[in-house]
Design an enzyme around this catalytic site. Sequence first.
Site, PDB file in Angstrom:
ATOM      1  N   ASP A  54       3.420  18.920  13.596  1.00 61.54           N
ATOM      2  CA  ASP A  54       3.438  17.931  12.524  1.00 61.54           C
ATOM      3  C   ASP A  54       3.009  18.640  11.226  1.00 61.54           C
ATOM      4  O   ASP A  54       2.305  19.645  11.268  1.00 61.54           O
ATOM      5  CB  ASP A  54       2.436  16.810  12.871  1.00 61.54           C
ATOM      6  CG  ASP A  54       2.469  15.653  11.889  1.00 61.54           C
ATOM      7  OD1 ASP A  54       3.093  14.627  12.215  1.00 61.54           O
ATOM      8  OD2 ASP A  54       1.873  15.774  10.786  1.00 61.54           O
ATOM      9  N   HIS A  61      -4.581  12.132  13.821  1.00 59.35           N
ATOM     10  CA  HIS A  61      -5.624  12.032  12.781  1.00 59.35           C
ATOM     11  C   HIS A  61      -6.816  11.185  13.212  1.00 59.35           C
ATOM     12  O   HIS A  61      -7.847  11.186  12.548  1.00 59.35           O
ATOM     13  CB  HIS A  61      -5.047  11.421  11.498  1.00 59.35           C
ATOM     14  CG  HIS A  61      -3.986  12.261  10.865  1.00 59.35           C
ATOM     15  ND1 HIS A  61      -4.213  13.557  10.476  1.00 59.35           N
ATOM     16  CD2 HIS A  61      -2.680  11.994  10.579  1.00 59.35           C
ATOM     17  CE1 HIS A  61      -3.085  14.061   9.962  1.00 59.35           C
ATOM     18  NE2 HIS A  61      -2.144  13.128  10.026  1.00 59.35           N
ATOM     19  N   ASP A  80       0.855  -1.175   0.000  1.00 55.64           N
ATOM     20  CA  ASP A  80       0.000   0.000   0.000  1.00 55.64           C
ATOM     21  C   ASP A  80       0.898   1.234   0.000  1.00 55.64           C
ATOM     22  O   ASP A  80       1.459   1.610   1.026  1.00 55.64           O
ATOM     23  CB  ASP A  80      -0.906  -0.001   1.239  1.00 55.64           C
ATOM     24  CG  ASP A  80      -1.814   1.224   1.275  1.00 55.64           C
ATOM     25  OD1 ASP A  80      -1.637   2.136   0.431  1.00 55.64           O
ATOM     26  OD2 ASP A  80      -2.686   1.281   2.158  1.00 55.64           O
ATOM     27  N   ASP A 130       7.707  15.406  10.418  1.00 53.80           N
ATOM     28  CA  ASP A 130       7.565  15.436   8.962  1.00 53.80           C
ATOM     29  C   ASP A 130       7.531  16.876   8.463  1.00 53.80           C
ATOM     30  O   ASP A 130       7.456  17.125   7.269  1.00 53.80           O
ATOM     31  CB  ASP A 130       6.326  14.648   8.505  1.00 53.80           C
ATOM     32  CG  ASP A 130       5.107  14.896   9.376  1.00 53.80           C
ATOM     33  OD1 ASP A 130       5.117  15.852  10.180  1.00 53.80           O
ATOM     34  OD2 ASP A 130       4.130  14.119   9.247  1.00 53.80           O
ATOM     35  N   HIS A 170       1.027  17.590   8.966  1.00 59.12           N
ATOM     36  CA  HIS A 170      -0.366  17.324   8.586  1.00 59.12           C
ATOM     37  C   HIS A 170      -1.317  17.974   9.599  1.00 59.12           C
ATOM     38  O   HIS A 170      -0.959  18.141  10.769  1.00 59.12           O
ATOM     39  CB  HIS A 170      -0.632  15.812   8.548  1.00 59.12           C
ATOM     40  CG  HIS A 170       0.232  15.070   7.580  1.00 59.12           C
ATOM     41  ND1 HIS A 170       1.415  14.463   7.963  1.00 59.12           N
ATOM     42  CD2 HIS A 170       0.088  14.847   6.251  1.00 59.12           C
ATOM     43  CE1 HIS A 170       1.966  13.886   6.905  1.00 59.12           C
ATOM     44  NE2 HIS A 170       1.188  14.115   5.852  1.00 59.12           N
ATOM     45  N   ASP A 173      -6.127   5.997   4.656  1.00 54.92           N
ATOM     46  CA  ASP A 173      -4.671   5.974   4.828  1.00 54.92           C
ATOM     47  C   ASP A 173      -4.216   5.398   6.168  1.00 54.92           C
ATOM     48  O   ASP A 173      -3.448   6.028   6.919  1.00 54.92           O
ATOM     49  CB  ASP A 173      -4.091   7.391   4.653  1.00 54.92           C
ATOM     50  CG  ASP A 173      -4.216   7.882   3.223  1.00 54.92           C
ATOM     51  OD1 ASP A 173      -5.178   7.473   2.535  1.00 54.92           O
ATOM     52  OD2 ASP A 173      -3.361   8.665   2.773  1.00 54.92           O
ATOM     53  N   TYR A 215       9.157  10.888   8.555  1.00 54.96           N
ATOM     54  CA  TYR A 215       9.325   9.697   7.719  1.00 54.96           C
ATOM     55  C   TYR A 215      10.675   9.598   7.040  1.00 54.96           C
ATOM     56  O   TYR A 215      10.964   8.614   6.377  1.00 54.96           O
ATOM     57  CB  TYR A 215       8.164   9.637   6.700  1.00 54.96           C
ATOM     58  CG  TYR A 215       6.845   9.703   7.442  1.00 54.96           C
ATOM     59  CD1 TYR A 215       6.371   8.593   8.136  1.00 54.96           C
ATOM     60  CD2 TYR A 215       6.121  10.899   7.543  1.00 54.96           C
ATOM     61  CE1 TYR A 215       5.203   8.652   8.889  1.00 54.96           C
ATOM     62  CE2 TYR A 215       4.953  10.973   8.287  1.00 54.96           C
ATOM     63  CZ  TYR A 215       4.504   9.849   8.960  1.00 54.96           C
ATOM     64  OH  TYR A 215       3.366   9.919   9.720  1.00 54.96           O
TER      65      TYR A 215
END
Length: 670
Positions: A172, A135, A20, A265, A174, A92, A305
């Site tokens: 972060d 999230h 994935d 990230d 996101h 995700d 990451y």
Amino acid sequence: MGTALLYDEEMTRYKLLWLDPDCELERPERLTASHEALVSCGLAARCVSIPVRQATDDDILLIHSEQYLEAVKTTPYMTLEDLREFALQYGDVYFHPNSYHCATLAAGAAVQLVDAVMTGRVRNGLALVRPPGHHSMRSAANGFCVFNNVAIAAKYAQQKYGVQRVLIVDWDIHHGQGVQYAFEDDPSVLYFSWHRYEHQKFWPGLRESDYDNVGKDKGAGFNINVPWNKVGMQNSDYLAVFFHVLLPVAYEFCPDLVLVCAGFDSAIGDPEGEMCATPDIFAHLTHLLMNLAGGKLCLMLEGGYNLTSLSQSVCVTVRTLLGDPAPRPANLQGPCQSALESIQCVRAAHRNSWSCLEHAARAPPSQISTKLEEKEKEKEDKFESGEAADGITWPEPHACVLPPVRTAVLIPEEMACPDGCKRSNLSQHADSLAEKEDFDGDAVPTLSSLTELVGKMEKNEICNALAVVGDVSMAMAPVMQRATALKQRVLGVCVGGTEVPSHLPEDGTLTVHISKEAPEEPRCKHSIPVRLKSGLGDTSGFAQAIFSVLLPLAYEYDPALVLLARLPGAGGLGGGAWQQLVGLLRGLAWGHMLVLVQEGDEALVTPTASSLCGSPAPPLGRLPAPVVEDVEAVERLRVRLQADWMLLRTSAECKMAVSSGTSRSCLLGT
Ligand code: X5A
Ligand code: ZN
């Protein structure tokens, strides 16, 4: 008071079991690499290691629904096919038979960190966990997250310790939409997030991640979103948002506890973020939060990451939590146009909620940010699967060489040496520098002792120092001269007093003078007066001067030494605000700072020394609106200086005003 580190190898024992491309970045090595880096640079050993326990159902139910918890509890018994199917209903995210166990450990680590900080076992700490949390929503896993570790920790702190106000800083890259949803109508939790947005094109692509989502009902104003509409944001963009948005609001909010969704990230080299801020910046982001809430600061790992960038960022962050000096934030430019646009929009969206932003410029009339623009050209394929990001390199963070002495004090013999400090003796020999000036006999040994301290800081033999002197105003010039003679750039910060001390050298120095009596107009480029007519006792006005002018100037100037002088007449400045100033300025110049206090102000020796040693300053309390006249004066000064000092900019119009060379000034809100 130490720094806690929560880590358990068990959290590396789950991984993606199928193909994935959307999930392959989230690997066990993220944790092993970060932890190994902390061990190998000796940082893990300096932390208080706290064993991780699982979160209870009650902990998890603080945020999640019973149905969702029960569903996740069945995943350890699922077949591979069922796990895939189960994950597919969310966005995700993947599941492994050990995911549930690890998710309870991650949430457990977060609440344990809150326990350790709230009970005073440690001052602050980092929970190195996976899966991440920000999230995940009440009834849904999302974006590699299963349980919302930080949201759970916030509720837990409120419930178990009666904490009233929690600040959550989500750095972060996101948007932690799960955290936003959990607290959007709750004024007791202030949620701040910056995130790659690209006009809603970047994952998770939500309309509600934009700057105009400020919270609902009673919670209006307590949700702050800063969308990044371009990739490649740099250190100065991040710092500008801290100075002009987060810090003023956070100080006005006055949290009892600060939690950080610490995703890395947002650092250079990350295939998700594609930003260009260097790992060093996390020293400053961390440092700038360490004087809120009396230092009660809990960081929980979220994303990150690129293993190199992640490990470096984690090390820099932990080093700062431990109290080591932050690396110099060198080569700062101003924020880019896109960042300025975002800053202007956020400040405008919150001008009715926070008195520190009341005078912010209004948003530009046609607002670009929410509109979904036509497909963007090049970069889509350029950065496919992070290939380009892999090729990016950056210098390794500087090794930090701790000086043998942290804080030297030059204080009257009859005073006891404050804890953690080293008494420095009066120099017997007046050195040549001091001789040249016509000071009276008594002052000379003190002056040469001061210049000796400067020399020792330059050689990194001591980190910072505090001196009680007979005449602060007179001592400044020789100290600055000594430093400039050593080719050191000096930032002078004077508080109180009527006039800037005379004869200060101009080359290689910048002096900021904050006082009731400071002149209205700058006299020269090297000396900037900040006039607070209502006096230094108006803490709100003082805070505004610190965040919107002093710190941005100081960071952009990037001194090698800070000279902080408290002149007579600074009496109105309360001990708390003074300690905040000392604490915040430690972030510059590798912590090299000399503080001068006037004879008669001996009561300040202990609190000043404590801040120089890295103890958090006491909170300032909930700040009322500053005196209008002062805000306007500070704002005028900021606008006047922003042509020369780019970190002072807060709106996008400035570029045209400056580059076209016209005198058109930036529009003020009112
Ligand atoms: C915690 C975190 C990112 C998910 C990205 C999915 N999640 N495309 O960084
Ligand atoms: Zn992330």
